[in-house]
Scaffold this motif. Structure first.
Motif, PDB file in Angstrom:
ATOM      1  N   VAL A 498      40.873  43.287 -38.051  1.00 13.99           N
ATOM      2  CA  VAL A 498      42.201  43.574 -38.609  1.00 13.99           C
ATOM      3  C   VAL A 498      42.173  44.906 -39.365  1.00 13.99           C
ATOM      4  N   HIS A 499      41.103  45.116 -40.108  1.00 12.53           N
ATOM      5  CA  HIS A 499      40.931  46.373 -40.847  1.00 12.53           C
ATOM      6  C   HIS A 499      40.903  47.562 -39.878  1.00 12.53           C
ATOM      7  N   ARG A 500      40.103  47.449 -38.824  1.00  8.63           N
ATOM      8  CA  ARG A 500      39.958  48.544 -37.864  1.00  8.63           C
ATOM      9  C   ARG A 500      41.229  48.704 -37.017  1.00  8.63           C
ATOM     10  N   LEU A 501      41.938  47.610 -36.793  1.00 10.29           N
ATOM     11  CA  LEU A 501      43.186  47.688 -36.043  1.00 10.29           C
ATOM     12  C   LEU A 501      44.211  48.537 -36.799  1.00 10.29           C
ATOM     13  N   TRP A 502      44.224  48.415 -38.117  1.00 11.12           N
ATOM     14  CA  TRP A 502      45.110  49.263 -38.921  1.00 11.12           C
ATOM     15  C   TRP A 502      44.751  50.744 -38.715  1.00 11.12           C
ATOM     16  N   ALA A 503      43.458  51.051 -38.732  1.00  6.65           N
ATOM     17  CA  ALA A 503      43.031  52.436 -38.522  1.00  6.65           C
ATOM     18  C   ALA A 503      43.396  52.905 -37.117  1.00  6.65           C
ATOM     19  N   TYR A 504      43.206  52.037 -36.133  1.00  6.14           N
ATOM     20  CA  TYR A 504      43.521  52.337 -34.726  1.00  6.14           C
ATOM     21  C   TYR A 504      44.991  52.734 -34.575  1.00  6.14           C
ATOM     22  N   PHE A 505      45.888  51.921 -35.148  1.00  7.20           N
ATOM     23  CA  PHE A 505      47.329  52.201 -35.063  1.00  7.20           C
ATOM     24  C   PHE A 505      47.685  53.473 -35.837  1.00  7.20           C
ATOM     25  N   THR A 506      47.099  53.634 -37.005  1.00  9.00           N
ATOM     26  CA  THR A 506      47.428  54.798 -37.819  1.00  9.00           C
ATOM     27  C   THR A 506      47.026  56.095 -37.114  1.00  9.00           C
ATOM     28  N   ILE A 507      45.853  56.099 -36.483  1.00 14.11           N
ATOM     29  CA  ILE A 507      45.401  57.283 -35.742  1.00 14.11           C
ATOM     30  C   ILE A 507      46.348  57.576 -34.587  1.00 14.11           C
ATOM     31  N   LYS A 508      46.714  56.542 -33.829  1.00 10.57           N
ATOM     32  CA  LYS A 508      47.605  56.738 -32.691  1.00 10.57           C
ATOM     33  C   LYS A 508      48.964  57.293 -33.142  1.00 10.57           C
ATOM     34  N   GLU A 509      49.473  56.809 -34.267  1.00  6.18           N
ATOM     35  CA  GLU A 509      50.765  57.282 -34.740  1.00  6.18           C
ATOM     36  C   GLU A 509      50.683  58.720 -35.244  1.00  6.18           C
ATOM     37  N   LEU A 510      49.570  59.078 -35.878  1.00  3.51           N
ATOM     38  CA  LEU A 510      49.384  60.468 -36.310  1.00  3.51           C
ATOM     39  C   LEU A 510      49.363  61.406 -35.099  1.00  3.51           C
ATOM     40  N   LEU A 511      48.701  60.993 -34.028  1.00  2.43           N
ATOM     41  CA  LEU A 511      48.618  61.826 -32.825  1.00  2.43           C
ATOM     42  C   LEU A 511      49.967  61.917 -32.113  1.00  2.43           C
ATOM     43  N   LEU A 512      50.735  60.831 -32.128  1.00  2.70           N
ATOM     44  CA  LEU A 512      52.078  60.880 -31.549  1.00  2.70           C
ATOM     45  C   LEU A 512      52.984  61.800 -32.363  1.00  2.70           C
ATOM     46  N   ALA A 513      52.855  61.725 -33.685  1.00  2.00           N
ATOM     47  CA  ALA A 513      53.657  62.607 -34.539  1.00  2.00           C
ATOM     48  C   ALA A 513      53.288  64.066 -34.296  1.00  2.00           C
ATOM     49  N   LYS A 514      52.006  64.330 -34.077  1.00  2.00           N
ATOM     50  CA  LYS A 514      51.569  65.698 -33.768  1.00  2.00           C
ATOM     51  C   LYS A 514      52.185  66.157 -32.446  1.00  2.00           C
ATOM     52  N   LEU A 515      52.185  65.265 -31.449  1.00  2.00           N
ATOM     53  CA  LEU A 515      52.761  65.598 -30.146  1.00  2.00           C
ATOM     54  C   LEU A 515      54.231  65.955 -30.270  1.00  2.00           C
ATOM     55  N   ASN A 516      54.910  65.304 -31.195  1.00  2.52           N
ATOM     56  CA  ASN A 516      56.351  65.481 -31.336  1.00  2.52           C
ATOM     57  C   ASN A 516      56.716  66.606 -32.309  1.00  2.52           C
ATOM     58  N   SER A 517      55.716  67.256 -32.887  1.00  3.17           N
ATOM     59  CA  SER A 517      55.979  68.318 -33.859  1.00  3.17           C
ATOM     60  C   SER A 517      55.807  69.682 -33.199  1.00  3.17           C
ATOM     61  N   THR A 518      56.600  70.637 -33.651  1.00  6.08           N
ATOM     62  CA  THR A 518      56.477  72.018 -33.147  1.00  6.08           C
ATOM     63  C   THR A 518      55.989  72.967 -34.230  1.00  6.08           C
ATOM     64  N   ASP A 519      55.809  72.479 -35.456  1.00  3.02           N
ATOM     65  CA  ASP A 519      55.359  73.324 -36.561  1.00  3.02           C
ATOM     66  C   ASP A 519      53.829  73.336 -36.609  1.00  3.02           C
ATOM     67  N   PRO A 520      53.187  74.502 -36.458  1.00  2.00           N
ATOM     68  CA  PRO A 520      51.719  74.563 -36.423  1.00  2.00           C
ATOM     69  C   PRO A 520      51.062  73.982 -37.675  1.00  2.00           C
ATOM     70  N   ALA A 521      51.630  74.227 -38.832  1.00  5.51           N
ATOM     71  CA  ALA A 521      51.041  73.711 -40.068  1.00  5.51           C
ATOM     72  C   ALA A 521      51.074  72.186 -40.093  1.00  5.51           C
ATOM     73  N   THR A 522      52.210  71.620 -39.658  1.00  3.11           N
ATOM     74  CA  THR A 522      52.321  70.157 -39.592  1.00  3.11           C
ATOM     75  C   THR A 522      51.357  69.586 -38.565  1.00  3.11           C
ATOM     76  N   GLN A 523      51.260  70.249 -37.426  1.00  3.58           N
ATOM     77  CA  GLN A 523      50.337  69.779 -36.389  1.00  3.58           C
ATOM     78  C   GLN A 523      48.900  69.761 -36.903  1.00  3.58           C
ATOM     79  N   LYS A 524      48.514  70.802 -37.625  1.00  5.96           N
ATOM     80  CA  LYS A 524      47.146  70.865 -38.150  1.00  5.96           C
ATOM     81  C   LYS A 524      46.914  69.767 -39.183  1.00  5.96           C
ATOM     82  N   LEU A 525      47.890  69.527 -40.046  1.00  7.35           N
ATOM     83  CA  LEU A 525      47.759  68.482 -41.053  1.00  7.35           C
ATOM     84  C   LEU A 525      47.588  67.111 -40.399  1.00  7.35           C
ATOM     85  N   LEU A 526      48.414  66.828 -39.375  1.00  9.96           N
ATOM     86  CA  LEU A 526      48.326  65.539 -38.677  1.00  9.96           C
ATOM     87  C   LEU A 526      46.994  65.408 -37.939  1.00  9.96           C
TER      88      LEU A 526
END
Length: 798
Positions: A498-526
């Motif tokens: 359950v602990h690792r599943l939270w990390a798994y989902f959080t990583i996937k959502e960060l990468l999706l947010a990066k995919l959907n961003s066009t700002d280089p600074a935001t992409q680097k932060l994500l």
């Protein structure tokens, strides 16, 4: 966990390969060879650097970045070696079942082959089925569920637990294939879930909420089928699309409304300006329309999307349309290519679609490898849907139908899963546009210290009205009941999951947010956040890689863990030396020292090309054997260093002197290998093949590489580097390697010729080796050596 043990019973050293096909959504979390060298998860660039360095040093190394994991080691006669790989994935519930697929591809008959699966579901297992072995790769096609399980399959089951074991004998393996198993072992099952609010599990401060209500009425839908009919769809693609559409149209419910749009350079709408009810007459007319579709023309993705938006979100409908009609708006968009006419900018297409589609959900289907899957993923992400690949296999029509079945029965829309702010934090995505029959919504998060029960709230719209549910989950009762069948029993493992599943989902959502961003600074932060989490939990993700380096024997005896290998990079910083003087100018005292140093037979040289586009470089010339030339193409400059030229090889030619009736000419491009001499043979790079002419053998294997053997002791390797989703800096190119130069003559010349094993007396190389060897002895750490240009446009580095 995949474990493989190999014993070399031959009188010679042999290579043992360990290769595993992994699910696309899986994260590797551990890999070990024997008990000595453990793989490390590193930031992607750092891992690639470690791997490349180890290979240059002649060490055994493995790297995993995508869906195939492979490593090979040399096993001495009589020795054994064991491989252990652990990966984790979240099974997706589709069409009312979970499906666990395990690849069985040992590459040979195996004396002792065992598959052992344990399933523990605290709400109960409603059904479990082991399917026949799947010996082809149908990419998403569900095998027939009423066939029998493979022989030697043993299933134990109790209300909450199940255990499946598969132990095929040698004879049973032979009956499937004389070369060993090459199949998928598939288990399908589902869980009992009587509570509408779902199942919430809380362990050690982390929770997971599985929401999959049963028994709700199906909500009618407005569905628009948007089909690419450009000229690239000619042939099997359009035939399979028609076949799938005929079946899909027949499955529409009478309460549904639908329409069909076809597009190439022009857009054609079957029923202008509206969706029509799925009556028997309308469905028949739609099938006739589909039969008459002809593929021709270019691809205008933007115009097709705007036409679909006018049907699901007409200007006259206003904001109350969804509430009054109670129909769920869906757009199913299929294309096999990129935008080639009209608006072709991805950013503009994304912006236009977002404004026009409104509350409609867009589902993108990328038909074949040439489709712009990245654009479809971003379109789906911004418009409440998902994107899926459809592979160009014999069963493509079934893949299309299977995908439609997943979204054919909406039960709820605008679902919000909520948890009180003073109880939960770091919660993953909890707002969903739709819930479809047979699927599942999953939310994970963290629970604040001291909370005794977690309040869960659900709001959604069903076929008639807004529905609201709430429940209290008592954390003290999180572990559920025990089960008589000891198929798992590892509650500590479930807590960690359950602990690792939270990390798994959080990583996937960060990468999706990066995919959907066009700002280089935001992409680097994500990216940085996703990388840090991946490293913390030892996950191999799109921003990290798994690298394992087999240490030297003396290193292995000193330390039970993998040492950090020496890293050598083509940098212009660090320790620098002047170019070596001409041989006649080297001091006699230094030459005496150089002559006592062992020759650099075990060192690898790498060359970085700083030439200009369209230069043709003489790489190697041996009057007795062959001549190699490389043609350069220009590449975009990196930001901040625009004055530094970047180049790749896009064509290599090898002329082999055979001494027979005529020479052999081999031309390698990014698409094919052409062998001329006593006829002409063409080997495509996307399939295996081999040709031998006058003692020259050219082999293209299935790892995007070509081996060229001119004679005993003379072998070259050419790698075809292609990128699935390249950045602006990455261009497809060729890599040239001398894998064996022992057979080259002493008169070998050219940019690489002076540095082959036939030229080890060359003082420049000896000087190279001497500086490298002594510097390592002094520093005993990671170093970088850069040498000034010796030949125009080249830097030499080890």
């Amino acid at each position: 966990t995949v474990q493989s043990s190999v014993w070399n019973q031959l009188p010679i050293t042999k290579e043992a390969a360990f290769e595993v096909d992994l699910p696309s959504s899986a994260f590797i979390s551990n890999f070990t060879i024997g008990k000595v060298y453990v793989a490390q998860v590193k930031e992607r660039a750092a891992a690639r650097k470690m791997y490349d360095t180890a290979k240059k040093q002649g060490k055994t190394a493995g790297l995993r970045e995508i869906e195939k994991f492979r490593v090979a080691v040399s096993v001495p006669s009589g020795a054994r070696v064991s491989f252990f790989l652990t990966y984790e994935e979240l099974l997706q519930r589709r069409l009312g079942r979970y499906e666990l697929t395990l690849g069985l591809r040992p590459g040979q008959l195996v004396q002792n082959l065992t598959l052992d699966v344990c399933i523990r579901e605290r709400t109960g297992i409603s059904f479990l089925k082991v399917l026949p072995l799947r010996t082809i790769q149908p990419h998403g096609m569900f095998p027939t569920a009423n066939a029998d399980a493979p022989a030697s399959t043993h299933v134990e089951q109790s209300p909450e637990c199940a255990r499946v074991r598969y132990t095929p004998t040698l004879n049973q393996q032979k009956s499937i294939s004389s070369n060993g198993l090459n199949a998928d072992f598939i288990i399908q099952y589902d869980v009992d879930l009587k509570d509408l609010i779902g199942d919430v599990q809380v362990y050690d401060g982390y929770f997971v909420h599985y929401f999959a209500p049963r028994g709700l009425p199906v909500v009618p839908k407005d569905v628009i089928f948007v089909i690419d009919v450009s000229s690239s769809m000619i042939g099997n693609k359009i035939k399979q699309t028609k076949q799938a559409m005929s079946t899909i149209l027949g499955d529409l419910r009478e309460g549904d409304h639908f329409n069909i749009i076809t597009f190439s350079d022009k857009v054609h709408t079957w029923k202008k300006g509206k969706t029509v009810r799925a009556t028997r007459q309308n469905v028949w007319e739609a099938k006739e329309f589909v039969k008459r579709i002809i593929a021709e023309g270019w691809t205008n993705i933007n115009a097709a999307l705007l036409s679909a938006a006018q049907l699901v979100n007409p200007p006259s409908s206003g904001p109350s349309r969804r509430t009054s009609s109670h129909r769920v708006p869906l757009v199913i968009f299929l294309t096999d290519g990129e935008a080639t006419i009209g608006v072709t900018s991805s950013e503009t297409i994304l912006s236009n679609a977002k404004k026009a589609l409104g509350s409609a959900s867009l589902f993108g289907l990328a038909f074949g490898d040439d489709a712009d899957f990245l654009l479809l993923k971003r379109l789906a992400l911004e418009n409440r849907g998902v994107a899926r690949m459809v592979y160009e296999d014999a069963d493509a029509a079934l893949q299309l139908k299977d995908f439609y079945d997943e979204v054919a029965s909406p039960l709820l829309s605008d679902i919000q899963l909520s948890y009180l702010d003073d109880q939960a934090f770091d919660v993953t995505r909890s707002l969903f546009p739709n819930y479809f029959q047979g699927s599942e919504l999953v939310v994970t998060g963290r629970v604040k210290t001291g909370v005794k029960d977690l309040k869960v709230l659900v709001s959604a719209i069903d076929s008639k009205q807004q529905m609201k549910l709430e429940n209290d989950v008592f954390i003290s009762q999180e572990n559920g009941t025990t089960d008589s069948l000891e198929c798992s029993g590892d509650l500590e493992g479930i807590s960690s999951f359950v602990h690792r599943l939270w990390a798994y989902f959080t990583i996937k959502e960060l990468l999706l947010a990066k995919l959907n961003s066009t700002d280089p600074a935001t992409q680097k932060l994500l990216t940085d956040k996703a990388t840090n989490l991946s490293l913390k939990y030892n996950f191999v993700t799109p921003v990290t890689s798994l690298v394992v380096v087999k240490p030297d024997e003396d290193e292995a005896t000193q330390s039970p863990t993998t040492p950090e290998p020496t890293t050598l990079t083509p940098s212009h910083n660090g320790l620098k030396t002047s170019p070596p003087p001409p041989a006649g100018k080297i001091p006699t005292s230094l030459l005496k020292i150089l002559k006592t140093a062992p020759p650099p037979l075990h060192q690898n040289l790498c060359f970085t090309v700083d030439g200009r586009a369209n230069d043709v470089l003489r790489l190697l010339e041996d009057p007795e054997r062959s001549m190699q030339n490389g043609h350069l193409m220009g590449a975009p400059s990196k930001d901040g260093v625009e004055d530094r030229l970047r180049n790749y090889f896009d064509q290599l030619t090898i002329s082999a002197v055979t001494g027979n009736s005529g020479d052999i000419m081999i031309t390698l491009t990014l698409d094919a290998v052409v062998l001329e001499g006593e006829g002409r043979d063409t080997l495509p790079i996307n399939q295996q093949g081999s040709v031998t002419r006058q003692g020259v053998t050219v082999t293209v294997d299935n790892h995007q590489s070509c081996w060229i053997e001119l004679a005993e002791g003379v072998q070259f390797l050419v790698l075809f580097h292609h990128y699935k989703h390249p950045s602006y800096l990455q261009l497809a190119h060729l890599g040239f390697y001398i894998t064996d130069g022992r057979g080259l003559s002493d008169s070998t010349q050219g940019l690489l010729g002076a540095y082959t094993e036939a030229s080890t007396e060359n003082e420049y190389v000896v000087l190279f080796w001497y500086i490298w060897h002594k510097t390592l002895k002094i520093l005993n750490s990671t170093i970088t050596i850069t040498l000034k240009p010796v030949v125009d446009h080249f830097y030499y580095f080890i």
